[in-house]
Write a protein that holds these residues in place. Structure first.
Motif, PDB file in Angstrom:
ATOM      1  N   GLY A 165       8.931  25.338 -35.197  1.00 15.50           N
ATOM      2  CA  GLY A 165       9.455  26.345 -36.352  1.00 15.50           C
ATOM      3  C   GLY A 165       7.757  26.512 -36.991  1.00 15.50           C
ATOM      4  O   GLY A 165       7.071  26.086 -37.914  1.00 15.50           O
ATOM      5  N   ARG A 166       7.403  28.093 -36.772  1.00 13.07           N
ATOM      6  CA  ARG A 166       6.547  28.885 -37.258  1.00 13.07           C
ATOM      7  C   ARG A 166       7.131  29.107 -38.685  1.00 13.07           C
ATOM      8  O   ARG A 166       5.629  28.963 -39.019  1.00 13.07           O
ATOM      9  N   ILE A 167       7.823  28.573 -39.357  1.00 12.47           N
ATOM     10  CA  ILE A 167       8.072  29.085 -40.910  1.00 12.47           C
ATOM     11  C   ILE A 167       7.303  28.082 -41.430  1.00 12.47           C
ATOM     12  O   ILE A 167       7.100  27.932 -42.509  1.00 12.47           O
ATOM     13  N   PHE A 168       6.792  26.926 -40.861  1.00 11.59           N
ATOM     14  CA  PHE A 168       6.488  25.355 -41.313  1.00 11.59           C
ATOM     15  C   PHE A 168       4.917  25.959 -42.141  1.00 11.59           C
ATOM     16  O   PHE A 168       4.991  25.015 -43.020  1.00 11.59           O
ATOM     17  N   ALA A 169       4.454  26.737 -41.736  1.00 14.94           N
ATOM     18  CA  ALA A 169       3.310  27.210 -42.233  1.00 14.94           C
ATOM     19  C   ALA A 169       3.413  27.943 -43.650  1.00 14.94           C
ATOM     20  O   ALA A 169       2.375  27.761 -44.070  1.00 14.94           O
ATOM     21  N   ARG A 170       4.357  27.823 -44.027  1.00  9.06           N
ATOM     22  CA  ARG A 170       4.341  28.749 -44.793  1.00  9.06           C
ATOM     23  C   ARG A 170       5.067  27.708 -45.989  1.00  9.06           C
ATOM     24  O   ARG A 170       5.495  28.473 -47.262  1.00  9.06           O
ATOM     25  N   TYR A 171       5.688  26.748 -45.824  1.00 11.68           N
ATOM     26  CA  TYR A 171       5.908  25.417 -47.113  1.00 11.68           C
ATOM     27  C   TYR A 171       5.496  24.299 -47.107  1.00 11.68           C
ATOM     28  O   TYR A 171       4.203  23.960 -46.130  1.00 11.68           O
TER      29      TYR A 171
ATOM     30  N   PRO B 284       9.245  21.416 -51.042  1.00  7.49           N
ATOM     31  CA  PRO B 284      10.478  21.067 -52.348  1.00  7.49           C
ATOM     32  C   PRO B 284      11.146  22.337 -52.220  1.00  7.49           C
ATOM     33  O   PRO B 284      10.946  23.636 -52.177  1.00  7.49           O
ATOM     34  N   ARG B 285      12.692  22.080 -53.139  1.00  7.32           N
ATOM     35  CA  ARG B 285      13.537  23.064 -52.976  1.00  7.32           C
ATOM     36  C   ARG B 285      12.901  23.623 -54.907  1.00  7.32           C
ATOM     37  O   ARG B 285      13.461  25.314 -54.237  1.00  7.32           O
ATOM     38  N   VAL B 286      12.986  22.886 -55.851  1.00  6.78           N
ATOM     39  CA  VAL B 286      12.145  23.464 -56.379  1.00  6.78           C
ATOM     40  C   VAL B 286       9.999  24.170 -56.559  1.00  6.78           C
ATOM     41  O   VAL B 286      10.208  22.486 -56.100  1.00  6.78           O
TER      42      VAL B 286
ATOM     43  N   GLY C 249       6.764  23.840 -57.084  1.00  2.00           N
ATOM     44  CA  GLY C 249       6.118  22.986 -57.747  1.00  2.00           C
ATOM     45  C   GLY C 249       6.232  21.480 -58.051  1.00  2.00           C
ATOM     46  O   GLY C 249       5.781  20.959 -58.799  1.00  2.00           O
ATOM     47  N   ASP C 250       7.937  21.839 -57.825  1.00  8.10           N
ATOM     48  CA  ASP C 250       8.636  20.504 -57.913  1.00  8.10           C
ATOM     49  C   ASP C 250       7.945  18.956 -56.918  1.00  8.10           C
ATOM     50  O   ASP C 250       9.430  18.420 -55.597  1.00  8.10           O
ATOM     51  N   TRP C 251       6.770  18.317 -56.801  1.00  7.02           N
ATOM     52  CA  TRP C 251       6.480  18.036 -56.192  1.00  7.02           C
ATOM     53  C   TRP C 251       7.412  16.610 -55.792  1.00  7.02           C
ATOM     54  O   TRP C 251       7.742  15.903 -54.713  1.00  7.02           O
ATOM     55  N   GLU C 252       7.751  15.816 -56.813  1.00 11.25           N
ATOM     56  CA  GLU C 252       8.812  14.735 -57.042  1.00 11.25           C
ATOM     57  C   GLU C 252      10.536  14.836 -57.045  1.00 11.25           C
ATOM     58  O   GLU C 252      11.001  13.981 -56.357  1.00 11.25           O
ATOM     59  N   GLY C 253      11.176  16.073 -56.091  1.00 15.96           N
ATOM     60  CA  GLY C 253      12.219  16.730 -56.168  1.00 15.96           C
ATOM     61  C   GLY C 253      12.818  16.902 -54.822  1.00 15.96           C
ATOM     62  O   GLY C 253      12.309  15.884 -54.723  1.00 15.96           O
TER      63      GLY C 253
END
Length: 123
Positions: free
Chosen positions: A26-32, A100-102, A104-108
């Motif tokens: 998926g090309r959208i991965f580059a935005r994740y 991450p769903r939130v 900046g919440d790397w551990e979420g």
């Protein structure tokens, strides 16, 4: 929909190195933003390292700082985890996750997870 596939795990002696790869569809991965987690037997899954969408910002768990390096190649839809100076306590199944769903919440919580790759470090 994004699919994540990890590879590169294996058995290594303490002090050695491994490079894990996470291949995404998926090309959208580059935005994740994307992260690596790990889970040892009998323990909870824990955050290891994260990288933002363009690779300019990275984050590490204290336990791996200075030993692990996360990077990405958006042209190839890949994220990597270079693991150096490995210790027996690094033994775990390593997972790639994005995003991450939130913000900046790397551990979420994350939307997509791979199946994991086993890393075993012998003493």
């Amino acid at each position: 929909q994004v699919q994540l596939v990890e590879s590169g795990g294996g058995l290594v002696q303490a002090g050695g190195s491994l490079r894990l790869s996470c291949a995404a569809s998926g090309r959208i991965f580059a935005r994740y933003a994307t992260s690596w987690f790990r889970q040892a037997p009998g323990q909870e899954r824990e955050f290891v390292a994260g990288i933002n969408w363009n690779g300019y910002s990275t984050y590490y768990a204290d336990s791996v700082k200075g030993r692990f390096t996360i990077s990405r190649d958006n042209a190839r839809n890949m994220v990597y985890l270079q693991m150096d100076s490995l210790k027996p306590e690094d033994t775990a199944v390593y997972y790639c996750a994005a995003p991450p769903r939130v913000n900046g919440d790397w551990e979420g919580e994350y939307d997509y997870w791979g199946q994991g790759t086993q890393v075993t470090v012998s003493s």
